[in-house]
Design a protein around this motif. Structure first.
Motif, PDB file in Angstrom:
ATOM      1  N   GLU A 229      43.799  39.724  43.801  1.00  0.00           N
ATOM      2  CA  GLU A 229      44.083  41.096  44.201  1.00  0.00           C
ATOM      3  C   GLU A 229      44.086  42.033  42.998  1.00  0.00           C
ATOM      4  OE1 GLU A 229      46.739  42.204  48.043  1.00  0.00           O
ATOM      5  OE2 GLU A 229      47.735  41.138  46.405  1.00  0.00           O
ATOM      6  N   VAL A 230      44.681  41.561  41.904  1.00  0.00           N
ATOM      7  CA  VAL A 230      44.734  42.359  40.669  1.00  0.00           C
ATOM      8  C   VAL A 230      43.336  42.544  40.089  1.00  0.00           C
ATOM      9  CG1 VAL A 230      45.646  42.446  38.311  1.00  0.00           C
ATOM     10  CG2 VAL A 230      47.084  41.567  40.173  1.00  0.00           C
ATOM     11  N   ILE A 231      42.564  41.465  40.064  1.00  0.00           N
ATOM     12  CA  ILE A 231      41.201  41.529  39.521  1.00  0.00           C
ATOM     13  C   ILE A 231      40.351  42.503  40.324  1.00  0.00           C
ATOM     14  CG2 ILE A 231      39.096  40.200  39.080  1.00  0.00           C
ATOM     15  CD1 ILE A 231      40.934  37.713  38.750  1.00  0.00           C
ATOM     16  N   LEU A 232      40.422  42.388  41.639  1.00  0.00           N
ATOM     17  CA  LEU A 232      39.605  43.244  42.496  1.00  0.00           C
ATOM     18  C   LEU A 232      40.018  44.710  42.401  1.00  0.00           C
ATOM     19  CD1 LEU A 232      39.426  40.837  45.560  1.00  0.00           C
ATOM     20  CD2 LEU A 232      37.500  41.485  44.093  1.00  0.00           C
ATOM     21  N   LYS A 233      41.300  44.948  42.282  1.00  0.00           N
ATOM     22  CA  LYS A 233      41.785  46.328  42.130  1.00  0.00           C
ATOM     23  C   LYS A 233      41.189  46.967  40.866  1.00  0.00           C
ATOM     24  CE  LYS A 233      45.652  46.970  40.193  1.00  0.00           C
ATOM     25  NZ  LYS A 233      47.069  46.907  39.814  1.00  0.00           N
ATOM     26  N   ASP A 234      41.138  46.178  39.767  1.00  0.00           N
ATOM     27  CA  ASP A 234      40.639  46.701  38.494  1.00  0.00           C
ATOM     28  C   ASP A 234      39.118  46.756  38.429  1.00  0.00           C
ATOM     29  OD1 ASP A 234      43.213  46.969  37.617  1.00  0.00           O
ATOM     30  OD2 ASP A 234      43.050  45.561  35.930  1.00  0.00           O
ATOM     31  N   LYS A 235      38.449  45.746  39.001  1.00  0.00           N
ATOM     32  CA  LYS A 235      37.028  45.564  38.743  1.00  0.00           C
ATOM     33  C   LYS A 235      36.121  45.746  39.962  1.00  0.00           C
ATOM     34  CE  LYS A 235      37.859  42.447  34.818  1.00  0.00           C
ATOM     35  NZ  LYS A 235      37.296  43.373  33.794  1.00  0.00           N
ATOM     36  N   TYR A 236      36.706  45.906  41.157  1.00  0.00           N
ATOM     37  CA  TYR A 236      35.888  46.084  42.357  1.00  0.00           C
ATOM     38  C   TYR A 236      36.585  47.102  43.273  1.00  0.00           C
ATOM     39  CZ  TYR A 236      32.154  44.245  45.474  1.00  0.00           C
ATOM     40  OH  TYR A 236      31.018  44.085  46.251  1.00  0.00           O
ATOM     41  N   PRO A 237      36.865  48.291  42.751  1.00  0.00           N
ATOM     42  CA  PRO A 237      37.646  49.261  43.533  1.00  0.00           C
ATOM     43  C   PRO A 237      36.949  49.727  44.801  1.00  0.00           C
ATOM     44  CG  PRO A 237      36.734  50.290  41.558  1.00  0.00           C
ATOM     45  CD  PRO A 237      36.503  48.811  41.429  1.00  0.00           C
TER      46      PRO A 237
ATOM     47  N   ARG B 174      45.585  25.771  33.515  1.00  0.00           N
ATOM     48  CA  ARG B 174      45.092  27.018  32.910  1.00  0.00           C
ATOM     49  C   ARG B 174      44.917  28.117  33.960  1.00  0.00           C
ATOM     50  NH1 ARG B 174      40.384  25.356  31.703  1.00  0.00           N
ATOM     51  NH2 ARG B 174      39.093  26.636  33.069  1.00  0.00           N
ATOM     52  N   VAL B 175      44.319  27.763  35.101  1.00  0.00           N
ATOM     53  CA  VAL B 175      44.078  28.752  36.149  1.00  0.00           C
ATOM     54  C   VAL B 175      45.387  29.250  36.758  1.00  0.00           C
ATOM     55  CG1 VAL B 175      43.080  29.091  38.454  1.00  0.00           C
ATOM     56  CG2 VAL B 175      41.741  27.977  36.674  1.00  0.00           C
ATOM     57  N   HIS B 176      46.332  28.341  36.965  1.00  0.00           N
ATOM     58  CA  HIS B 176      47.613  28.755  37.538  1.00  0.00           C
ATOM     59  C   HIS B 176      48.402  29.634  36.563  1.00  0.00           C
ATOM     60  CE1 HIS B 176      47.779  25.396  40.830  1.00  0.00           C
ATOM     61  NE2 HIS B 176      46.870  26.318  41.054  1.00  0.00           N
ATOM     62  N   GLU B 177      48.342  29.310  35.280  1.00  0.00           N
ATOM     63  CA  GLU B 177      49.017  30.161  34.284  1.00  0.00           C
ATOM     64  C   GLU B 177      48.364  31.536  34.213  1.00  0.00           C
ATOM     65  OE1 GLU B 177      48.858  27.874  30.707  1.00  0.00           O
ATOM     66  OE2 GLU B 177      50.643  26.673  31.210  1.00  0.00           O
ATOM     67  N   LEU B 178      47.026  31.566  34.257  1.00  0.00           N
ATOM     68  CA  LEU B 178      46.302  32.834  34.264  1.00  0.00           C
ATOM     69  C   LEU B 178      46.675  33.653  35.498  1.00  0.00           C
ATOM     70  CD1 LEU B 178      44.030  34.776  33.304  1.00  0.00           C
ATOM     71  CD2 LEU B 178      42.409  33.297  34.554  1.00  0.00           C
ATOM     72  N   SER B 179      46.751  32.999  36.637  1.00  0.00           N
ATOM     73  CA  SER B 179      47.103  33.689  37.876  1.00  0.00           C
ATOM     74  C   SER B 179      48.496  34.293  37.799  1.00  0.00           C
ATOM     75  CB  SER B 179      47.010  32.724  39.066  1.00  0.00           C
ATOM     76  OG  SER B 179      45.694  32.259  39.235  1.00  0.00           O
ATOM     77  N   ASP B 180      49.442  33.521  37.280  1.00  0.00           N
ATOM     78  CA  ASP B 180      50.811  34.025  37.141  1.00  0.00           C
ATOM     79  C   ASP B 180      50.862  35.230  36.202  1.00  0.00           C
ATOM     80  OD1 ASP B 180      51.749  32.066  38.844  1.00  0.00           O
ATOM     81  OD2 ASP B 180      52.399  30.719  37.234  1.00  0.00           O
ATOM     82  N   THR B 181      50.098  35.173  35.111  1.00  0.00           N
ATOM     83  CA  THR B 181      50.073  36.283  34.152  1.00  0.00           C
ATOM     84  C   THR B 181      49.488  37.541  34.775  1.00  0.00           C
ATOM     85  OG1 THR B 181      49.873  34.746  32.293  1.00  0.00           O
ATOM     86  CG2 THR B 181      49.212  37.020  31.889  1.00  0.00           C
ATOM     87  N   LEU B 182      48.380  37.389  35.492  1.00  0.00           N
ATOM     88  CA  LEU B 182      47.754  38.536  36.148  1.00  0.00           C
ATOM     89  C   LEU B 182      48.703  39.168  37.166  1.00  0.00           C
ATOM     90  CD1 LEU B 182      44.195  37.036  36.711  1.00  0.00           C
ATOM     91  CD2 LEU B 182      44.683  39.075  35.348  1.00  0.00           C
TER      92      LEU B 182
ATOM     93  N   ILE C 298      46.690  32.072  43.856  1.00  0.00           N
ATOM     94  CA  ILE C 298      45.342  32.502  43.482  1.00  0.00           C
ATOM     95  C   ILE C 298      45.041  33.879  44.050  1.00  0.00           C
ATOM     96  CG2 ILE C 298      42.884  31.946  43.643  1.00  0.00           C
ATOM     97  CD1 ILE C 298      44.450  29.973  41.891  1.00  0.00           C
ATOM     98  N   ALA C 299      45.455  34.111  45.290  1.00  0.00           N
ATOM     99  CA  ALA C 299      45.118  35.361  45.978  1.00  0.00           C
ATOM    100  C   ALA C 299      45.796  36.568  45.335  1.00  0.00           C
ATOM    101  CB  ALA C 299      45.502  35.259  47.446  1.00  0.00           C
ATOM    102  N   LYS C 300      47.037  36.420  44.916  1.00  0.00           N
ATOM    103  CA  LYS C 300      47.722  37.537  44.268  1.00  0.00           C
ATOM    104  C   LYS C 300      47.030  37.926  42.967  1.00  0.00           C
ATOM    105  CE  LYS C 300      52.374  37.321  46.212  1.00  0.00           C
ATOM    106  NZ  LYS C 300      53.814  37.139  45.938  1.00  0.00           N
ATOM    107  N   ALA C 301      46.541  36.913  42.241  1.00  0.00           N
ATOM    108  CA  ALA C 301      45.781  37.199  41.017  1.00  0.00           C
ATOM    109  C   ALA C 301      44.445  37.857  41.343  1.00  0.00           C
ATOM    110  CB  ALA C 301      45.565  35.906  40.237  1.00  0.00           C
TER     111      ALA C 301
END
Length: 441
Positions: A53-61, A295-303, A48-51
């Motif tokens: 990280e990607v979200i925050l980098k893009d949306k909360y710089p 669904r959440v784990h697949e989304l996390s892996d994709t991100l 979850i945390a690795k995903a």
């Protein structure tokens, strides 16, 4: 506005991605300096945390710091807020909580009846440990607890930390219901002012107003009875189980039209129907494992693989937004009104003073200021007193290692009632929860 340092306890939860999206959505109301995830499971949290990280980098710089850890000192030192969402035993134990009662012909549900008792007895010890750890490293931090079953956990924390005024127990279910009311009315949830009383997952909206003081209760009742009632929160809007749950509101409102019910009352008012509709091989826990968790784990892996949020199906949910608005009101003394769980102390004048009740309160920097409810009708009072006795007996059973107190609790619970059935269910739950529950005598 001071930027806050937030710790999410239970960072590996499948709700955490939604919480991150909500923190981004609400950053103008609750600006953050840092976000830290803490979990006892490094593997579950890392996905979850690795995903995140990607979200925050893009949306909360502008966020200065994000990290995740299993180290208590690293997580809790110098923090301002903890959002606590632990699930002791995980979904595997939740499935047992639901299957064991069903084998005996009674409701199998994670927070209601025998399942709620089982989950509560597992949660109490871990919640006490979390609070003690936080207080060791951050004595003045706010602890917002939404660990289920909130009623039992809140009762235990009341006894364990009677002087701690910066623990606030809260549930997002009233907010999820209010989102559906807002949809009916063509408004936003933040436009609505609720009047409400009850215990957690056991309460009623007595009235709904808008900010201008217009009463909207009858509009909602009429719409539900004529057009039906559906979930609108993004996390549950397309979930068949939740759609059925909201549909049951129509039946409750037809039978008991005085107040708008919390959806969870269906388990106590119609336990036979609720038991009959369940499939022991496909309980709600199994649906979550095969649905939201997958669904959440697949989304996390994709991100994590793509290192971008572009094209990702990311949604803000009320579960997170409500918690964040609560935190903002506490942090910045806005005194906004939210439905929270507090010690009664005369709020509901004909209920015991030590009951942990769920009522509206203005939230200030020195805590909740609940609004007086006064006397409640005999029917609602009778239901609540039985449920309160169940909750308090469960916590008695935990502290006293008492088999008898737990047997009394289950016999009182409206989902069970029958003493021999209560004993049979309890015995099976004891076996299933070996190592999680206190040793009973």
């Amino acid at each position: 506005m001071k930027k806050q340092r937030l710790v999410v306890v239970g960072g590996g939860s499948t709700y955490t991605i939604g919480m991150i999206m909500s923190l981004i959505e609400e950053k103008a109301h609750f600006p953050l300096k840092s976000i830290t995830f803490y979990d006892t499971s490094a593997e579950r949290q890392e996905k979850i945390a690795k995903a995140a990280e990607v979200i925050l980098k893009d949306k909360y710089p502008e966020l200065e710091s994000f990290h995740y850890t299993t180290d208590k000192e690293e997580a809790f030192t110098n923090m301002d807020f903890a959002f606590v969402q632990i699930r002791t035993g995980g979904l595997a134990m939740r499935e047992k909580d639901e299957q064991i009662p069903l084998r005996h012909g009674v409701v199998g549900q994670e927070t209601c009846g025998p399942g709620g008792m089982a989950y509560g007895l597992r949660s109490i010890g871990d919640m006490i440990e979390v609070v003690n750890d936080i207080r060791h490293y951050a004595p003045d931090a706010w602890i917002l607890n939404y660990t289920n079953p909130a009623a039992i956990v809140a009762e235990a924390l009341r006894r364990e930390f009677p002087e701690d005024t910066k623990i606030l127990n809260i549930c997002d279910m009233p907010a999820a219901i209010m989102v559906s009311y807002a949809k009916i009315l063509g408004k936003e949830i933040w436009d609505l002012v609720p009047e409400y009383f009850g215990l957690n997952h056991f309460g009623w909206f007595t009235d709904i107003f808008d900010k201008e003081g217009n009463r909207l209760t009858d509009d909602i009742k009429n719409a539900i009875t004529k057009e039906g009632f559906l979930p609108e929160d993004s996390e549950i809007v397309n979930d068949p189980s939740w759609i059925k749950t909201f549909k049951q509101v129509e039946t409750m409102l037809h039978d008991f039209p005085d107040y708008l019910p919390n959806t969870y009352l269906q388990y106590y008012l119609y336990p036979g129907d609720m038991t009959a509709k369940e499939d022991i091989s496909n309980t709600r826990a199994r649906q979550v494992i095969n649905g939201r968790e997958k669904r959440v784990h697949e989304l996390s892996d994709t991100l994590t693989a793509n290192q971008t949020t572009e094209g990702a199906d990311l949604e803000v949910d009320i579960h997170g937004c409500y918690m964040i608005r609560v935190a903002a009101s506490l942090a910045y003394n806005t005194r906004d009104t939210f439905i929270v769980i507090v010690e009664n102390n005369g709020i509901i004048s004909n209920m015991p003073s030590d009951a942990m009740v769920e009522v509206p309160a203005a939230l200030s920097s020195d805590g909740p200021k609940p609004f007086a409810v006064g006397e409640i009708p005999r029917f609602n009072k009778g239901l609540m007193e039985g449920q309160l006795a169940f909750e308090q007996l469960v916590v008695d059973g935990y502290y006293e290692n008492s088999y008898n107190k737990l047997l009394q609790a289950l016999t009182l619970n409206r989902t069970v009632v029958d003493a021999p059935t209560a004993r049979a269910v309890l015995d099976d739950l004891i076996e299933a929860n070996e190592g999680y529950w206190p040793e009973l005598r």
